[in-house]
Design an enzyme around this catalytic site. Structure first.
Site, PDB file in Angstrom:
ATOM      1  N   TYR A  49      -8.017  10.765  36.747  1.00  0.00           N
ATOM      2  CA  TYR A  49      -6.893  10.664  37.694  1.00  0.00           C
ATOM      3  C   TYR A  49      -7.359  10.591  39.152  1.00  0.00           C
ATOM      4  CZ  TYR A  49      -4.236  12.671  33.733  1.00  0.00           C
ATOM      5  OH  TYR A  49      -3.687  12.944  32.511  1.00  0.00           O
ATOM      6  N   ASN A 159      -4.643  13.882  22.746  1.00  0.00           N
ATOM      7  CA  ASN A 159      -4.458  12.639  21.991  1.00  0.00           C
ATOM      8  C   ASN A 159      -5.208  12.637  20.661  1.00  0.00           C
ATOM      9  OD1 ASN A 159      -2.876  11.183  24.115  1.00  0.00           O
ATOM     10  ND2 ASN A 159      -4.775  11.490  25.279  1.00  0.00           N
ATOM     11  N   THR A 275      22.369  24.036  21.130  1.00  0.00           N
ATOM     12  CA  THR A 275      23.004  24.507  19.899  1.00  0.00           C
ATOM     13  C   THR A 275      22.345  23.855  18.685  1.00  0.00           C
ATOM     14  OG1 THR A 275      24.634  22.720  19.841  1.00  0.00           O
ATOM     15  CG2 THR A 275      25.191  24.702  21.148  1.00  0.00           C
TER      16      THR A 275
END
Length: 314
Positions: A49, A159, A275
């Site tokens: 990155y 991964n 829910t």
């Protein structure tokens, strides 16, 4: 789900991602500082990155300003890039990461992909000649050495399929703490989650909102009708519904926004639960993997198809 909520192993359940298109050191530094002020303590980076240095600068500045008492109050994850996924390059790669971060250790160090490339190959597009066979045992033994040296408090992978994890666990003396993979309501990872839970591996979700706006991302999550309907009926955003769903699976998650309002919204999913009916509806969303990893597949490379890369788990 506050930023301070942690797993049994001490990993914050929510972290801030820093993968960006092209180096943006100063915006990253400012965003990380703001995130620390908002309440984030887990920051996810990677050699690939190119955001380790600004994260380190922000962390040092946060300590100086008193935003955190010490570096130990932060949880830093970084990742081994494919061109360093060789036995003799793993420890040096982590030492370089630590120099970038200006830190003595990372809290978690991950094998970024089950892929090896020739040393020095860093940026896409990749060619068949860039790939070499991935020696999982050799790479993992070097990862274990990183842990023994105190350079990484914990080690893990990203991964990895169930099959690859099974192979890794067959010889690992230090099992992976984490498997960081794509998880969202459009790619729910039920099989992998069950496998990891049974082996004591924490699943960590990247792209919980579908990575909209990235070169490989998709609108499929944020535009899902079921999620939009649930969000409207509950007075929540689609992002909050997605993050709450991931949280209720027991996963950690990595979210990315450099906008302060969104940073706060992504933390504000406490005080309510989905829910059983909402879970049922989400479970019925058609499944498709968004981040296929096509760039790591080549007819002349170690992985000749996506089926081989993911061991059929797509």
């Amino acid at each position: 789900m506050g930023a301070g909520d942690k797993t049994a192993a001490g990993m914050p359940r929510i972290g801030m991602g820093t993968a960006v298109q092209g180096p943006k050191p100063d915006p990253i530094r400012r965003a990380v500082l703001r995130a620390i002020e908002v309440g984030y303590r887990h920051f996810d980076t990677a050699a690939h990155y190119e955001t380790e240095a600004p994260i380190g600068e922000a962390a040092a500045e946060a300590v100086r300003s008193g935003a955190v008492a010490s570096r130990d109050d932060l949880f830093i994850t970084s990742k081994l890039w494919c061109s360093d996924a060789h036995r003799d390059r793993v420890v040096p790669a982590l030492r370089q990461t630590l120099r970038n971060l200006q830190m003595e250790y990372v809290d978690l160090y991950l094998v970024h992909w089950p892929v090896s490339m020739k040393p020095g190959r860093f940026k896409a597009p990749f060619t068949a000649e860039d790939f070499v066979p991935f020696d999982m045992r050799a790479v993992w033994e070097a990862m274990e050495e990183c842990h023994r040296l105190g350079l990484a408090k914990a080690i893990g992978v990203a991964n990895f399929s169930c099959k690859k994890l099974e192979t890794l666990l067959s010889f690992a003396t230090i099992p992976p703490t984490v498997n960081q993979v794509e998880v969202n309501p459009v790619w729910q990872q039920r099989k992998l989650r069950e496998f990891c839970r049974g082996k004591g591996i924490q699943l960590c979700a990247y792209s919980p909102l579908g990575a909209k706006g990235t070169h490989w991302g998709s609108d499929a999550v944020m535009d899902a009708g079921v999620l939009q309907e649930i969000a409207a009926s509950r007075g929540k955003s689609v992002a909050q519904v997605c993050l709450r769903w991931v949280y209720e699976q027991g996963d950690c998650l990595i979210v990315k926004s450099f906008d302060e309002a969104r940073m706060r919204e992504n933390l504000d999913v406490d005080g309510w639960e989905l829910t059983e009916e909402e879970h049922r509806r989400i479970a019925e969303i058609p499944q498709r993997k968004i981040n296929l990893g096509k760039r790591y597949v080549s007819e002349h490379g170690p992985y000749k198809s996506l089926e081989e890369l993911w061991d059929g788990e797509i």
